[in-house]
Design a protein around this motif. Structure first.
Motif, PDB file in Angstrom:
ATOM      1  N   ILE A 147     -28.986 -18.890  72.266  1.00 51.97           N
ATOM      2  CA  ILE A 147     -27.947 -19.916  72.325  1.00 51.97           C
ATOM      3  C   ILE A 147     -26.713 -19.273  72.947  1.00 51.97           C
ATOM      4  CG2 ILE A 147     -26.629 -21.613  71.012  1.00 51.97           C
ATOM      5  CD1 ILE A 147     -28.704 -20.816  68.672  1.00 51.97           C
ATOM      6  N   ILE A 148     -26.210 -19.861  74.015  1.00 46.89           N
ATOM      7  CA  ILE A 148     -25.063 -19.280  74.717  1.00 46.89           C
ATOM      8  C   ILE A 148     -23.749 -19.727  74.083  1.00 46.89           C
ATOM      9  CG2 ILE A 148     -23.877 -19.049  76.926  1.00 46.89           C
ATOM     10  CD1 ILE A 148     -26.673 -17.718  76.746  1.00 46.89           C
ATOM     11  N   SER A 149     -23.525 -21.029  74.000  1.00 47.16           N
ATOM     12  CA  SER A 149     -22.255 -21.529  73.465  1.00 47.16           C
ATOM     13  C   SER A 149     -22.420 -22.959  72.982  1.00 47.16           C
ATOM     14  CB  SER A 149     -21.161 -21.466  74.530  1.00 47.16           C
ATOM     15  OG  SER A 149     -19.929 -21.930  74.009  1.00 47.16           O
ATOM     16  N   THR A 150     -22.237 -23.169  71.691  1.00 46.64           N
ATOM     17  CA  THR A 150     -22.379 -24.507  71.137  1.00 46.64           C
ATOM     18  C   THR A 150     -21.092 -24.954  70.455  1.00 46.64           C
ATOM     19  OG1 THR A 150     -23.692 -25.928  69.679  1.00 46.64           O
ATOM     20  CG2 THR A 150     -23.367 -23.649  68.958  1.00 46.64           C
ATOM     21  N   PHE A 151     -20.796 -26.234  70.582  1.00 50.01           N
ATOM     22  CA  PHE A 151     -19.611 -26.826  69.974  1.00 50.01           C
ATOM     23  C   PHE A 151     -19.974 -27.606  68.710  1.00 50.01           C
ATOM     24  CE2 PHE A 151     -18.130 -25.711  74.057  1.00 50.01           C
ATOM     25  CZ  PHE A 151     -16.751 -25.792  74.098  1.00 50.01           C
ATOM     26  N   ARG A 152     -20.923 -28.507  68.839  1.00 47.16           N
ATOM     27  CA  ARG A 152     -21.316 -29.359  67.718  1.00 47.16           C
ATOM     28  C   ARG A 152     -22.812 -29.251  67.468  1.00 47.16           C
ATOM     29  NH1 ARG A 152     -17.481 -33.680  67.393  1.00 47.16           N
ATOM     30  NH2 ARG A 152     -15.469 -32.655  67.067  1.00 47.16           N
ATOM     31  N   ILE A 153     -23.184 -29.452  66.203  1.00 45.02           N
ATOM     32  CA  ILE A 153     -24.573 -29.390  65.779  1.00 45.02           C
ATOM     33  C   ILE A 153     -24.800 -30.495  64.759  1.00 45.02           C
ATOM     34  CG2 ILE A 153     -24.905 -26.917  66.197  1.00 45.02           C
ATOM     35  CD1 ILE A 153     -24.143 -26.421  63.294  1.00 45.02           C
ATOM     36  N   GLN A 154     -26.076 -30.816  64.485  1.00 42.59           N
ATOM     37  CA  GLN A 154     -26.356 -31.768  63.409  1.00 42.59           C
ATOM     38  C   GLN A 154     -27.693 -31.473  62.763  1.00 42.59           C
ATOM     39  OE1 GLN A 154     -25.888 -35.980  64.232  1.00 42.59           O
ATOM     40  NE2 GLN A 154     -26.795 -36.533  62.270  1.00 42.59           N
ATOM     41  N   VAL A 155     -27.720 -31.580  61.444  1.00 41.74           N
ATOM     42  CA  VAL A 155     -28.957 -31.500  60.672  1.00 41.74           C
ATOM     43  C   VAL A 155     -29.458 -32.924  60.458  1.00 41.74           C
ATOM     44  CG1 VAL A 155     -29.959 -30.911  58.432  1.00 41.74           C
ATOM     45  CG2 VAL A 155     -28.340 -29.344  59.526  1.00 41.74           C
ATOM     46  N   ASP A 156     -30.752 -33.162  60.717  1.00 41.65           N
ATOM     47  CA  ASP A 156     -31.287 -34.506  60.514  1.00 41.65           C
ATOM     48  C   ASP A 156     -31.995 -34.611  59.159  1.00 41.65           C
ATOM     49  OD1 ASP A 156     -33.837 -33.444  60.773  1.00 41.65           O
ATOM     50  OD2 ASP A 156     -34.219 -34.288  62.753  1.00 41.65           O
ATOM     51  N   VAL A 157     -32.517 -35.797  58.855  1.00 45.77           N
ATOM     52  CA  VAL A 157     -33.156 -36.052  57.560  1.00 45.77           C
ATOM     53  C   VAL A 157     -34.506 -35.358  57.437  1.00 45.77           C
ATOM     54  CG1 VAL A 157     -31.985 -38.244  57.168  1.00 45.77           C
ATOM     55  CG2 VAL A 157     -34.149 -38.202  58.457  1.00 45.77           C
ATOM     56  N   CYS A 158     -34.986 -34.765  58.521  1.00 41.51           N
ATOM     57  CA  CYS A 158     -36.274 -34.081  58.522  1.00 41.51           C
ATOM     58  C   CYS A 158     -36.102 -32.558  58.486  1.00 41.51           C
ATOM     59  CB  CYS A 158     -37.086 -34.500  59.743  1.00 41.51           C
ATOM     60  SG  CYS A 158     -37.367 -36.294  59.843  1.00 41.51           S
ATOM     61  N   ARG A 160     -34.214 -30.513  60.212  1.00 44.18           N
ATOM     62  CA  ARG A 160     -34.159 -29.862  61.525  1.00 44.18           C
ATOM     63  C   ARG A 160     -32.700 -29.735  61.947  1.00 44.18           C
ATOM     64  NH1 ARG A 160     -38.524 -34.082  63.967  1.00 44.18           N
ATOM     65  NH2 ARG A 160     -36.688 -35.386  63.570  1.00 44.18           N
ATOM     66  N   LEU A 161     -32.386 -28.617  62.566  1.00 48.04           N
ATOM     67  CA  LEU A 161     -31.043 -28.387  63.096  1.00 48.04           C
ATOM     68  C   LEU A 161     -31.065 -28.617  64.601  1.00 48.04           C
ATOM     69  CD1 LEU A 161     -28.092 -27.376  62.715  1.00 48.04           C
ATOM     70  CD2 LEU A 161     -28.955 -25.073  63.173  1.00 48.04           C
ATOM     71  N   TRP A 162     -30.281 -29.591  65.060  1.00 47.73           N
ATOM     72  CA  TRP A 162     -30.173 -29.913  66.486  1.00 47.73           C
ATOM     73  C   TRP A 162     -28.911 -29.242  67.028  1.00 47.73           C
ATOM     74  CZ3 TRP A 162     -33.150 -34.108  68.986  1.00 47.73           C
ATOM     75  CH2 TRP A 162     -34.150 -34.635  68.155  1.00 47.73           C
ATOM     76  N   VAL A 163     -29.083 -28.479  68.102  1.00 47.27           N
ATOM     77  CA  VAL A 163     -27.989 -27.718  68.699  1.00 47.27           C
ATOM     78  C   VAL A 163     -27.828 -28.134  70.153  1.00 47.27           C
ATOM     79  CG1 VAL A 163     -27.148 -25.403  69.256  1.00 47.27           C
ATOM     80  CG2 VAL A 163     -28.534 -25.763  67.186  1.00 47.27           C
ATOM     81  N   LEU A 164     -26.604 -28.438  70.548  1.00 50.19           N
ATOM     82  CA  LEU A 164     -26.315 -28.727  71.957  1.00 50.19           C
ATOM     83  C   LEU A 164     -25.649 -27.490  72.552  1.00 50.19           C
ATOM     84  CD1 LEU A 164     -24.211 -29.855  74.302  1.00 50.19           C
ATOM     85  CD2 LEU A 164     -26.537 -30.716  74.218  1.00 50.19           C
ATOM     86  N   ASP A 165     -26.343 -26.824  73.446  1.00 49.37           N
ATOM     87  CA  ASP A 165     -25.838 -25.600  74.073  1.00 49.37           C
ATOM     88  C   ASP A 165     -25.272 -25.926  75.445  1.00 49.37           C
ATOM     89  OD1 ASP A 165     -25.301 -23.053  74.928  1.00 49.37           O
ATOM     90  OD2 ASP A 165     -27.365 -22.338  74.867  1.00 49.37           O
ATOM     91  N   THR A 166     -23.978 -25.644  75.638  1.00 46.96           N
ATOM     92  CA  THR A 166     -23.359 -25.902  76.946  1.00 46.96           C
ATOM     93  C   THR A 166     -23.802 -24.895  77.998  1.00 46.96           C
ATOM     94  OG1 THR A 166     -21.442 -24.489  76.516  1.00 46.96           O
ATOM     95  CG2 THR A 166     -21.289 -26.778  75.786  1.00 46.96           C
ATOM     96  N   GLY A 167     -24.278 -23.719  77.547  1.00 49.80           N
ATOM     97  CA  GLY A 167     -24.693 -22.672  78.473  1.00 49.80           C
ATOM     98  C   GLY A 167     -23.546 -21.945  79.136  1.00 49.80           C
TER      99      GLY A 167
END
Length: 438
Positions: A147-158, A160-167
């Motif tokens: 993971i290079i650089s992330t601002f926001r993340i979210q854990v879902d009901v299953c 799982r951690l979702w990460v948005l990497d700007t790169g």
């Protein structure tokens, strides 16, 4: 004397009335830092990182927050060189007031594959808008979990951690594009990577900036999850289907910023932003099993919504016939700019940040959306200077991260003062005495 008593009574009634619009409970400070500290593999590793410029304490600013079980996740975007790790967690059972951050899923996954050296920092009037154009680093990652650089993340009901990497690395210095914008999904029960999806290049624009990710998932249908990724720089939303492993770009006028609401005054710093759609919240299940997706631009005080069925119908939402499916909800009023919002299914309330007011506010979705129906949860010019992110967990606890980001971007943070905080509060307690309580 009689007139004085009338004035006094009127003043008291006014104070009672004004006070009734604010919550009775306040947010409690859980963690705070003057500067972030990390759980390095060894003292020698930390010393070497400092000596080589790979760890510069004052350049590490926390931005995103999320909770899963006994972990509080904290993101640290690579605005400048010297960020130790971009995705981290804190052990919630920690009794320390300023605990060290543990890189997630590992130190190796947070290690930059290129050497980024500190640059002479600019003082940009428009933040990322004045940053130099990123240069392609031209490399291939050795590990998909990187993971290079992330601002926001979210854990879902299953779980799982979702990460948005700007790169992007060293955004405000000599920016490098190490990877394309990417979605990473981790299984939190095993800390393993489930999926890595690169957003296609043709879905980005010259001014694109992806800093948030909101997940629409149901526990009974985990594989049918969707993610919505707002493009605050080029005014669009990327929709990603987990089942199809495919994304597409949606555009709409409501994704743009309001030119009359781009002026900010936070913590003694005045600045102007043109950030478009940024905050999103997935509403409750409707009788027809659809959900409304609420959204707003950062430089705006207006709220909008659209059905998730519209967003998830690619041919319809990208075909030019969906304009009127997007609805205007209402206006928060003067200085109502907000970075983040989240829907609480237990109370039917959307909680959101108020950056120009050093505050957290709320709105009950059963009420009209007007300034009079917005509730003030907490406002504090000391602890809530730039409330950047907030989440709600399945126990009804609101988590807020405040970080004085405008001071970090345009001036200089005081290393002897507390700069970063994570605050918490109970959902029902926080809405007592506000229009959000029904």
């Amino acid at each position: 004397m009689y007139s004085i008593r009338l004035v006094s009574l009127g003043l008291v009634l006014c104070l009672i009335s004004c006070w009734s619009w604010s919550a009775l409970a306040k947010l409690e400070e859980k963690f705070s830092w003057k500067q972030l500290a990390f759980d390095w593999p060894s003292p020698e590793a930390e010393a070497e990182a400092k000596a080589t410029g790979h760890y510069i304490e004052e350049n590490n600013l926390p931005l995103g927050v999320e909770r899963w079980q006994n972990r509080i996740f904290v993101t640290v975007p690579r605005w400048k060189a010297g960020v130790a790790a971009t995705l981290n967690y804190i052990d919630l059972t920690s009794t320390e007031k300023s605990p060290k951050l543990h890189p997630y899923p590992s130190w190796e996954a947070n290690k930059l594959p290129i050497d980024v050296q500190p640059q002479e920092q600019k003082t940009p009037s428009g933040g990322r808008l004045d940053a130099d154009k990123a240069q392609d680093a031209g490399i291939q990652l050795k590990d998909n979990s990187t993971i290079i650089s992330t601002f926001r993340i979210q854990v879902d009901v299953c779980d799982r951690l979702w990460v948005l990497d700007t790169g992007l690395a060293d955004i405000l210095g000599s920016p490098k594009k190490i990877t394309p914008n990417t979605i990473l999904i981790f299984d939190l029960k095993t800390d393993t990577l489930l999926r890595r999806f690169t957003i296609p290049a043709d879905q980005s624009k010259e001014d694109s900036f992806f800093a948030n990710i909101v997940v629409d998932a149901d526990r009974s249908e985990c594989q049918d999850a969707f993610a919505y990724i707002p493009d605050l720089g080029a005014y669009g939303v990327i929709v990603y289907s987990l089942r199809n492993d495919k994304s597409y770009r949606v555009k709409h006028n409501f994704f743009h910023f309001d030119p009359l609401q781009g002026d900010f005054n936070v913590g003694g710093v005045n600045f102007q932003w043109t950030d478009g759609v940024f905050g999103l919240a997935v509403g409750p299940m409707n009788p027809d099993h659809s959900k409304d997706i609420y959204f707003h631009a950062l430089a705006s005080t207006k709220e909008f919504k659209v059905s998730n069925r519209v967003l998830q119908n690619e041919s319809h939402v990208t075909g030019g016939d969906s304009y009127y499916d997007f609805k205007y909800v209402g206006d928060r009023g003067m200085n109502g700019q907000s970075t983040a919002e989240v829907f609480d299914p237990e109370t039917g309330v959307i909680f959101y940040t108020q950056v120009n007011k050093d505050a957290i506010a709320c709105w009950n979705i059963k009420r009209p959306y007007t300034p009079d129906t917005q509730g003030l949860i907490d406002s504090d010019s000391h602890t809530l200077v730039f409330p950047n992110d907030l989440k709600i967990d399945n126990e009804g606890t609101i988590w807020v991260l405040s970080d004085k980001m405008p001071t970090y971007l345009y001036k200089e943070l005081d290393p002897s003062a507390v700069n970063y905080r994570i605050l918490m509060g109970n959902n029902r307690d926080l809405i007592k005495g506000t229009p959000c309580e029904m």
